[in-house]
Write a protein that holds these residues in place. Sequence first.
Motif, PDB file in Angstrom:
ATOM      1  N   LEU A   1     -37.837 -40.387  -6.423  1.00  0.00           N
ATOM      2  CA  LEU A   1     -38.684 -39.815  -5.381  1.00  0.00           C
ATOM      3  C   LEU A   1     -39.059 -40.908  -4.388  1.00  0.00           C
ATOM      4  CD1 LEU A   1     -40.602 -37.647  -4.129  1.00  0.00           C
ATOM      5  CD2 LEU A   1     -42.330 -38.403  -5.796  1.00  0.00           C
ATOM      6  N   GLU A   2     -38.911 -40.596  -3.104  1.00  0.00           N
ATOM      7  CA  GLU A   2     -39.429 -41.470  -2.058  1.00  0.00           C
ATOM      8  C   GLU A   2     -40.524 -40.726  -1.310  1.00  0.00           C
ATOM      9  OE1 GLU A   2     -38.165 -44.097   1.889  1.00  0.00           O
ATOM     10  OE2 GLU A   2     -36.725 -42.691   1.012  1.00  0.00           O
ATOM     11  N   ALA A   3     -41.690 -41.335  -1.200  1.00  0.00           N
ATOM     12  CA  ALA A   3     -42.827 -40.712  -0.519  1.00  0.00           C
ATOM     13  C   ALA A   3     -43.153 -41.504   0.739  1.00  0.00           C
ATOM     14  CB  ALA A   3     -44.044 -40.671  -1.439  1.00  0.00           C
ATOM     15  N   GLY A   4     -43.292 -40.791   1.870  1.00  0.00           N
ATOM     16  CA  GLY A   4     -43.583 -41.474   3.128  1.00  0.00           C
ATOM     17  C   GLY A   4     -42.384 -42.244   3.638  1.00  0.00           C
ATOM     18  N   ALA A   5     -41.249 -41.541   3.838  1.00  0.00           N
ATOM     19  CA  ALA A   5     -39.987 -42.202   4.169  1.00  0.00           C
ATOM     20  C   ALA A   5     -39.861 -42.581   5.636  1.00  0.00           C
ATOM     21  CB  ALA A   5     -38.818 -41.295   3.778  1.00  0.00           C
ATOM     22  N   GLY A   6     -40.700 -42.047   6.511  1.00  0.00           N
ATOM     23  CA  GLY A   6     -40.625 -42.402   7.921  1.00  0.00           C
ATOM     24  C   GLY A   6     -39.298 -42.013   8.539  1.00  0.00           C
ATOM     25  N   THR A   7     -38.643 -42.971   9.202  1.00  0.00           N
ATOM     26  CA  THR A   7     -37.358 -42.693   9.852  1.00  0.00           C
ATOM     27  C   THR A   7     -36.174 -42.922   8.919  1.00  0.00           C
ATOM     28  OG1 THR A   7     -37.297 -44.949  10.726  1.00  0.00           O
ATOM     29  CG2 THR A   7     -38.228 -43.239  12.150  1.00  0.00           C
ATOM     30  N   GLY A   8     -36.423 -43.383   7.700  1.00  0.00           N
ATOM     31  CA  GLY A   8     -35.343 -43.498   6.722  1.00  0.00           C
ATOM     32  C   GLY A   8     -34.810 -44.889   6.490  1.00  0.00           C
ATOM     33  N   ALA A   9     -35.543 -45.942   6.874  1.00  0.00           N
ATOM     34  CA  ALA A   9     -35.066 -47.308   6.675  1.00  0.00           C
ATOM     35  C   ALA A   9     -34.854 -47.606   5.196  1.00  0.00           C
ATOM     36  CB  ALA A   9     -36.068 -48.303   7.280  1.00  0.00           C
ATOM     37  N   VAL A  10     -35.789 -47.181   4.355  1.00  0.00           N
ATOM     38  CA  VAL A  10     -35.651 -47.389   2.905  1.00  0.00           C
ATOM     39  C   VAL A  10     -34.721 -46.336   2.307  1.00  0.00           C
ATOM     40  CG1 VAL A  10     -36.902 -47.506   0.716  1.00  0.00           C
ATOM     41  CG2 VAL A  10     -37.922 -48.481   2.779  1.00  0.00           C
ATOM     42  N   THR A  11     -34.729 -45.146   2.880  1.00  0.00           N
ATOM     43  CA  THR A  11     -33.884 -44.061   2.381  1.00  0.00           C
ATOM     44  C   THR A  11     -32.417 -44.461   2.386  1.00  0.00           C
ATOM     45  OG1 THR A  11     -35.447 -42.489   3.342  1.00  0.00           O
ATOM     46  CG2 THR A  11     -33.317 -41.623   2.648  1.00  0.00           C
TER      47      THR A  11
ATOM     48  N   GLU B   1     -42.043 -36.186   2.981  1.00  0.00           N
ATOM     49  CA  GLU B   1     -42.450 -36.722   4.284  1.00  0.00           C
ATOM     50  C   GLU B   1     -43.195 -35.639   5.050  1.00  0.00           C
ATOM     51  OE1 GLU B   1     -43.712 -38.358   7.114  1.00  0.00           O
ATOM     52  OE2 GLU B   1     -42.429 -39.812   6.060  1.00  0.00           O
ATOM     53  N   VAL B   2     -44.506 -35.849   5.259  1.00  0.00           N
ATOM     54  CA  VAL B   2     -45.348 -34.819   5.852  1.00  0.00           C
ATOM     55  C   VAL B   2     -45.196 -34.733   7.373  1.00  0.00           C
ATOM     56  CG1 VAL B   2     -47.390 -36.266   6.174  1.00  0.00           C
ATOM     57  CG2 VAL B   2     -47.663 -33.813   5.723  1.00  0.00           C
TER      58      VAL B   2
ATOM     59  N   ASP C   1     -22.527 -30.960  -1.110  1.00  0.00           N
ATOM     60  CA  ASP C   1     -23.190 -29.716  -1.522  1.00  0.00           C
ATOM     61  C   ASP C   1     -24.653 -29.659  -1.108  1.00  0.00           C
ATOM     62  OD1 ASP C   1     -24.417 -31.451  -3.268  1.00  0.00           O
ATOM     63  OD2 ASP C   1     -23.457 -30.666  -5.063  1.00  0.00           O
ATOM     64  N   GLY C   2     -25.210 -30.786  -0.624  1.00  0.00           N
ATOM     65  CA  GLY C   2     -26.596 -30.798  -0.156  1.00  0.00           C
ATOM     66  C   GLY C   2     -27.635 -30.811  -1.256  1.00  0.00           C
ATOM     67  N   LYS C   3     -27.214 -30.947  -2.500  1.00  0.00           N
ATOM     68  CA  LYS C   3     -28.161 -30.911  -3.613  1.00  0.00           C
ATOM     69  C   LYS C   3     -28.585 -32.308  -4.072  1.00  0.00           C
ATOM     70  CE  LYS C   3     -26.423 -26.514  -5.428  1.00  0.00           C
ATOM     71  NZ  LYS C   3     -25.809 -25.823  -6.602  1.00  0.00           N
ATOM     72  N   GLN C   4     -27.849 -33.325  -3.664  1.00  0.00           N
ATOM     73  CA  GLN C   4     -28.146 -34.671  -4.143  1.00  0.00           C
ATOM     74  C   GLN C   4     -29.431 -35.222  -3.528  1.00  0.00           C
ATOM     75  OE1 GLN C   4     -25.340 -37.735  -3.100  1.00  0.00           O
ATOM     76  NE2 GLN C   4     -25.894 -39.000  -4.851  1.00  0.00           N
ATOM     77  N   VAL C   5     -29.653 -34.935  -2.249  1.00  0.00           N
ATOM     78  CA  VAL C   5     -30.844 -35.420  -1.545  1.00  0.00           C
ATOM     79  C   VAL C   5     -31.523 -34.233  -0.881  1.00  0.00           C
ATOM     80  CG1 VAL C   5     -31.734 -36.969   0.222  1.00  0.00           C
ATOM     81  CG2 VAL C   5     -29.701 -37.631  -1.094  1.00  0.00           C
ATOM     82  N   ARG C   6     -32.833 -34.117  -1.109  1.00  0.00           N
ATOM     83  CA  ARG C   6     -33.595 -33.044  -0.480  1.00  0.00           C
ATOM     84  C   ARG C   6     -34.835 -33.609   0.191  1.00  0.00           C
ATOM     85  NH1 ARG C   6     -35.056 -27.709  -3.480  1.00  0.00           N
ATOM     86  NH2 ARG C   6     -35.810 -27.384  -1.347  1.00  0.00           N
ATOM     87  N   VAL C   7     -35.103 -33.157   1.402  1.00  0.00           N
ATOM     88  CA  VAL C   7     -36.294 -33.578   2.143  1.00  0.00           C
ATOM     89  C   VAL C   7     -37.339 -32.478   2.022  1.00  0.00           C
ATOM     90  CG1 VAL C   7     -37.224 -34.238   4.392  1.00  0.00           C
ATOM     91  CG2 VAL C   7     -34.885 -34.913   3.750  1.00  0.00           C
ATOM     92  N   HIS C   8     -38.538 -32.844   1.567  1.00  0.00           N
ATOM     93  CA  HIS C   8     -39.639 -31.903   1.385  1.00  0.00           C
ATOM     94  C   HIS C   8     -40.723 -32.228   2.413  1.00  0.00           C
ATOM     95  CE1 HIS C   8     -37.964 -30.756  -2.609  1.00  0.00           C
ATOM     96  NE2 HIS C   8     -37.613 -32.035  -2.629  1.00  0.00           N
ATOM     97  N   PRO C   9     -40.963 -31.358   3.393  1.00  0.00           N
ATOM     98  CA  PRO C   9     -41.969 -31.637   4.436  1.00  0.00           C
ATOM     99  C   PRO C   9     -43.383 -31.367   3.922  1.00  0.00           C
ATOM    100  CG  PRO C   9     -40.954 -29.514   4.835  1.00  0.00           C
ATOM    101  CD  PRO C   9     -40.264 -30.074   3.633  1.00  0.00           C
ATOM    102  N   THR C  10     -43.830 -32.184   2.995  1.00  0.00           N
ATOM    103  CA  THR C  10     -45.126 -31.967   2.363  1.00  0.00           C
ATOM    104  C   THR C  10     -45.707 -33.281   1.885  1.00  0.00           C
ATOM    105  OG1 THR C  10     -46.255 -30.723   0.610  1.00  0.00           O
ATOM    106  CG2 THR C  10     -44.109 -31.630   0.067  1.00  0.00           C
TER     107      THR C  10
END
Length: 242
Positions: free
Chosen positions: A62-72, A89-90, A111-120
């Motif tokens: 889990l990554e929380a607060g990913a911003g623009t994705g530098a760590v992602t 990422e809220v 398949d889009g299942k490996q990484v999911r972005v949750h806007p919360t």
Amino acid sequence: MDDWTTSHDRVLAQRRAEGWMFLLEAARDARTTGAVAPSGKALARALTDPVDTKIPRPLNILEAGAGTGAVTRTLIRRLPPGSRLDIAEVNPRFAARLRHLTATHPQVAADGKQVRVHPTRVEDLDTNRRYDMIVSGLPFANFAPHQVETIMDRYLELLLPGATLTYFAYLGTRRAHTLLATRSQARRHRAVERVLATYRRRYATGCRTVWANLPPARVWQLTRPAPATPTPRRAATAGASR
């Protein structure tokens, strides 16, 4: 123009665009953005290094607060095959950029299942899974002490026993708050530091300073304790009880 030059120019243009986006979001809402530039490569590596220490198997991260994705981007490159990455990422504009990043990244499964972005917020995240590792990019210094405590407790709840949390804090923020902040802001910052220090005393298993970042940052690694293994009774004790 060769392929390397074209690719290199494209990367530089992307970084400049992300830098401007981060700056605009910081101007829009400095409290939740927490910085004026994305994390540098050295900081991203330090935050994600524990991935390489895990047993080589699929991981839930889990990554929380990913911003623009530098760590992602660094996380994606280090994911073992079959792993799952959830991103909380809220900020809706950051979340949209992260969706584009994960949809176009060559190392993400189609398949889009490996990484999911949750806007919360991570406090509200509900994926019905627990994690081998959590990487936090949330700006704790900008939050109220009770919010930090809520988030840290949520992290511990989401971690598997023996799993790892990494987070960072910029060096010099305490002095900056002392010199520039109001008295109430300085008191809040000190209270947040006390909350984080409590969790570090209980769970910290590592700390390193990343000087090659702007500004320099300290990365903390916390580990949720694994359940204690029951101690087998000695044979002599067993014999004496017959």
